[in-house]
Scaffold this active site. Structure first.
Site, PDB file in Angstrom:
ATOM      1  N   ALA A  39      38.331   3.713 -27.174  1.00  0.00           N
ATOM      2  CA  ALA A  39      37.584   3.340 -25.969  1.00  0.00           C
ATOM      3  C   ALA A  39      38.246   2.189 -25.206  1.00  0.00           C
ATOM      4  CB  ALA A  39      36.161   2.957 -26.360  1.00  0.00           C
ATOM      5  N   PRO A  60      48.296   8.127 -32.624  1.00  0.00           N
ATOM      6  CA  PRO A  60      48.229   9.446 -33.280  1.00  0.00           C
ATOM      7  C   PRO A  60      47.038  10.265 -32.783  1.00  0.00           C
ATOM      8  CG  PRO A  60      48.123   7.647 -34.904  1.00  0.00           C
ATOM      9  CD  PRO A  60      48.135   7.013 -33.561  1.00  0.00           C
ATOM     10  N   PRO A 195      10.017  -1.628   5.308  1.00  0.00           N
ATOM     11  CA  PRO A 195       8.838  -1.980   6.106  1.00  0.00           C
ATOM     12  C   PRO A 195       8.666  -3.471   6.389  1.00  0.00           C
ATOM     13  CG  PRO A 195       8.197  -1.477   3.867  1.00  0.00           C
ATOM     14  CD  PRO A 195       9.674  -1.222   3.944  1.00  0.00           C
ATOM     15  N   ASP A 218      15.187  -4.796  14.945  1.00  0.00           N
ATOM     16  CA  ASP A 218      13.841  -4.378  15.360  1.00  0.00           C
ATOM     17  C   ASP A 218      12.813  -5.429  14.970  1.00  0.00           C
ATOM     18  OD1 ASP A 218      14.432  -1.992  16.465  1.00  0.00           O
ATOM     19  OD2 ASP A 218      13.753  -0.753  14.775  1.00  0.00           O
ATOM     20  N   LYS A 240      10.649  -3.816  19.199  1.00  0.00           N
ATOM     21  CA  LYS A 240       9.816  -3.365  20.277  1.00  0.00           C
ATOM     22  C   LYS A 240       8.374  -3.498  19.849  1.00  0.00           C
ATOM     23  CE  LYS A 240      13.185   0.367  20.980  1.00  0.00           C
ATOM     24  NZ  LYS A 240      13.397   1.827  20.821  1.00  0.00           N
ATOM     25  N   GLY A 271      13.441  -0.989  11.398  1.00  0.00           N
ATOM     26  CA  GLY A 271      12.306  -0.977  10.475  1.00  0.00           C
ATOM     27  C   GLY A 271      12.235   0.367   9.774  1.00  0.00           C
ATOM     28  N   GLY A 272      11.841   0.360   8.509  1.00  0.00           N
ATOM     29  CA  GLY A 272      11.662   1.618   7.771  1.00  0.00           C
ATOM     30  C   GLY A 272      12.955   2.384   7.638  1.00  0.00           C
ATOM     31  N   ASP A 273      12.905   3.682   7.939  1.00  0.00           N
ATOM     32  CA  ASP A 273      14.084   4.537   7.895  1.00  0.00           C
ATOM     33  C   ASP A 273      14.553   4.793   9.329  1.00  0.00           C
ATOM     34  OD1 ASP A 273      15.628   6.703   6.069  1.00  0.00           O
ATOM     35  OD2 ASP A 273      15.224   7.517   8.075  1.00  0.00           O
ATOM     36  N   THR A 301      10.753   4.191   4.177  1.00  0.00           N
ATOM     37  CA  THR A 301       9.926   4.355   5.375  1.00  0.00           C
ATOM     38  C   THR A 301       8.523   3.785   5.177  1.00  0.00           C
ATOM     39  OG1 THR A 301       8.980   5.923   6.935  1.00  0.00           O
ATOM     40  CG2 THR A 301       9.299   6.735   4.703  1.00  0.00           C
ATOM     41  N   MET A 355       1.688   4.482  14.562  1.00  0.00           N
ATOM     42  CA  MET A 355       1.433   4.072  15.951  1.00  0.00           C
ATOM     43  C   MET A 355       0.101   4.634  16.442  1.00  0.00           C
ATOM     44  SD  MET A 355       5.347   4.688  17.186  1.00  0.00           S
ATOM     45  CE  MET A 355       5.622   6.060  16.096  1.00  0.00           C
TER      46      MET A 355
HETATM   47  C1  LIG Z   1       8.421   3.314  15.791  1.00  0.00           C
HETATM   48  S1  LIG Z   1       7.694   3.514  14.240  1.00  0.00           S
HETATM   49  C2  LIG Z   1       9.056   3.285  13.212  1.00  0.00           C
HETATM   50  C3  LIG Z   1       8.845   3.755  11.824  1.00  0.00           C
HETATM   51  C4  LIG Z   1       9.968   3.376  10.915  1.00  0.00           C
HETATM   52  N1  LIG Z   1      11.210   3.968  11.320  1.00  0.00           N
HETATM   53  C5  LIG Z   1       9.690   3.725   9.467  1.00  0.00           C
HETATM   54  O1  LIG Z   1      10.349   4.609   8.896  1.00  0.00           O
HETATM   55  O2  LIG Z   1       8.825   3.100   8.879  1.00  0.00           O
HETATM   56  C6  LIG Z   1       6.800   2.053  14.088  1.00  0.00           C
HETATM   57  C7  LIG Z   1       5.463   2.257  13.428  1.00  0.00           C
HETATM   58  O3  LIG Z   1       5.637   2.362  12.032  1.00  0.00           O
HETATM   59  C8  LIG Z   1       4.506   1.773  11.393  1.00  0.00           C
HETATM   60  N2  LIG Z   1       4.976   0.624  10.621  1.00  0.00           N
HETATM   61  C9  LIG Z   1       6.229   0.196  10.489  1.00  0.00           C
HETATM   62  N3  LIG Z   1       6.294  -0.860   9.651  1.00  0.00           N
HETATM   63  C10 LIG Z   1       5.040  -1.103   9.262  1.00  0.00           C
HETATM   64  C11 LIG Z   1       4.439  -2.072   8.409  1.00  0.00           C
HETATM   65  N4  LIG Z   1       5.189  -2.969   7.793  1.00  0.00           N
HETATM   66  N5  LIG Z   1       3.102  -2.021   8.232  1.00  0.00           N
HETATM   67  C12 LIG Z   1       2.356  -1.075   8.832  1.00  0.00           C
HETATM   68  N6  LIG Z   1       2.876  -0.117   9.649  1.00  0.00           N
HETATM   69  C13 LIG Z   1       4.187  -0.149   9.861  1.00  0.00           C
HETATM   70  C14 LIG Z   1       3.563   1.334  12.478  1.00  0.00           C
HETATM   71  O4  LIG Z   1       2.696   2.420  12.724  1.00  0.00           O
HETATM   72  C15 LIG Z   1       4.499   1.138  13.644  1.00  0.00           C
HETATM   73  O5  LIG Z   1       3.817   1.214  14.867  1.00  0.00           O
END
Ligand SMILES: C[S@@+](CC[C@H](N)C(=O)[O-])C[C@H]1O[C@@H](n2cnc3c(N)ncnc32)[C@H](O)[C@@H]1O
Length: 383
Positions: A39, A60, A195, A218, A240, A271-273, A301, A355
């Site tokens: 190894a 060997p 998130p 964001d 936004k 934010g999120g994905d 997400t 949203m």
């Molecule tokens: C334009 S979308 C984007 C979503 C994002 N790309 C995602 O995958 O989470 C934004 C919305 O996601 C939701 N959101 C995102 N982050 C959040 C959080 N930390 N707590 C609650 N809602 C959230 C809300 O509904 C917000 O208005």
């Protein structure tokens, strides 16, 4: 760390204290010999092959992984004279007498020798190594391999998660460069930040953030991470908030493309994905049109993470087998809202409405009217 004293004394005194001389070797097309077939020999041989050395393995018996490597294999015991022409040798057998014989020949022939069984008696030691892109970190710790491995792992994690500064130092593009689109094209990374909790960004996302020249962020991403960026990183807050967009999507697309064309490493921190109601697809297309190399780093997400934080599984065996994620920013009672409320009322078990706060009442009325039970449990999270 590679060390050798002249003559045969370098292997003679195991207790001597070293003040080792660190050096990085270019072994491309140079002969290296590994004596041993287990190894440890496998690990050493792999590293030598990766470094471009011409490797001869003498043992060997060798493991099948070792036999599969692009090396010259001598399936026999080590013999004095086997090291002729070598620049480096690893004595990695399980027999200390053989390792000592290899080290003695190496010493005689002034070839650096690493003994796997006895670091103190070794003319050279291999550090614990971690590589990240063009960075190589080699760690020794007083001859204690366990200690150097622990430290190496800690450094490796810090490099991977961006908590160590890894941004290559180079001249930042001036506003004139930006205007003229001069120099090498940079890159764009569309990074899903999760998130909001800084712990919910991926390791890759965090590293790219630490390497960025420009970050376009964001509102709902992990904003706390922006405070860790170096002072010369350009941070653009792109919005936004509902009804209050700091920048339009076209302006964001133009900004990330312009900065990348000026040679910057741009992170679009979302934010999120990036591809879940994130308009990441539009940003990716803007890069494609401008010929800017880009990558997408998926994120956690909010559609799943926010319910999870509230203790609500979006699926639960025996209760709900599926879920739908819906953008509900338009009043469902108005024509052209673009959401099939009929199917959603009858369809998936769990509805995750993003949203949706502005139209909660209209949405619940619509769903109940089309068949959703009025007793359906509901949770609302505001951000
Ligand atoms: C334009 S979308 C984007 C979503 C994002 N790309 C995602 O995958 O989470 C934004 C919305 O996601 C939701 N959101 C995102 N982050 C959040 C959080 N930390 N707590 C609650 N809602 C959230 C809300 O509904 C917000 O208005």
């Amino acid at each position: 760390m590679i060390t050798k004293t002249s003559g045969s004394s370098s292997t003679a005194n195991p207790s001597r204290s070293w003040n080792g001389y660190p050096v990085e070797l270019d072994l491309v097309a140079k002969l290296a010999v590994v004596v041993g077939g287990g190894a440890v020999a496998l690990r050493r041989t792999r590293a030598l092959v990766e470094a471009g050395a011409l490797v001869t393995v003498i043992a060997p018996d060798v493991t099948s992984e070792l036999a599969a490597l692009p090396v010259t294999l001598r399936r026999r015991r080590y013999r004095d004279g086997d090291l002729a022409g070598a620049w480096l040798v690893h004595a990695a057998t399980d027999d200390p007498a053989v390792n000592a014989a290899v080290a003695a020949e190496a010493d005689r022939e002034r070839i650096w020798c690493v003994r796997a069984d006895d670091g103190a008696a070794s003319a050279a030691r291999t550090p614990a190594v971690t590589r990240h892109g063009d960075i190589t970190v080699a760690v020794t710790a007083g001859g204690d391999p366990r200690r150097s491995q622990l430290l190496r792992s800690a450094i490796s994690h810090a490099l991977a998660d961006g908590s160590l500064p890894v941004r290559p130092h180079r001249r930042r593009p001036t506003p004139r460069d930006v205007a003229a689109g001069r120099g090498r094209v940079g890159t764009v990374a569309l990074v899903g930040g999760g998130p909001g909790d800084p712990g919910l960004i991926t390791v890759l996302g965090r590293r790219l953030l630490a390497e960025a020249d420009v970050v376009v962020a964001d509102r709902l991403g992990p904003s706390a991470l922006l405070e860790e960026l170096e002072p010369d990183v350009e941070i653009v807050l792109a919005g936004k908030a509902p009804g209050a967009h700091t920048m339009t999507q076209d302006q964001i697309n133009a900004l990330i493309v312009d900065r990348a064309l000026a040679g910057c490493r741009v992170v679009r921190l979302k934010g999120g994905d990036p591809f879940v109601f994130g308009r990441g697809g539009e940003e990716a297309l803007a890069c494609v049109r401008a010929g800017v190399p880009f990558q997408v780093v998926p994120g956690v997400t909010s559609a799943v993470a926010v319910p999870a934080y509230a203790g609500i599984p979006v699926t639960h065996r025996g209760i709900t087998q599926d879920f739908a994620v819906v953008s509900a920013h338009l009043d469902p009672s108005r024509p052209g809202a673009g959401v099939d409320w009929e199917s959603l009322a009858k369809g998936p078990g769990t509805l995750v409405l993003l949203m949706a706060v502005a139209h909660l009442e209209a949405i619940s009325t619509e769903l109940i009217k089309r068949g959703r039970a009025a007793t359906t449990p509901v949770a609302v999270s505001r951000c």
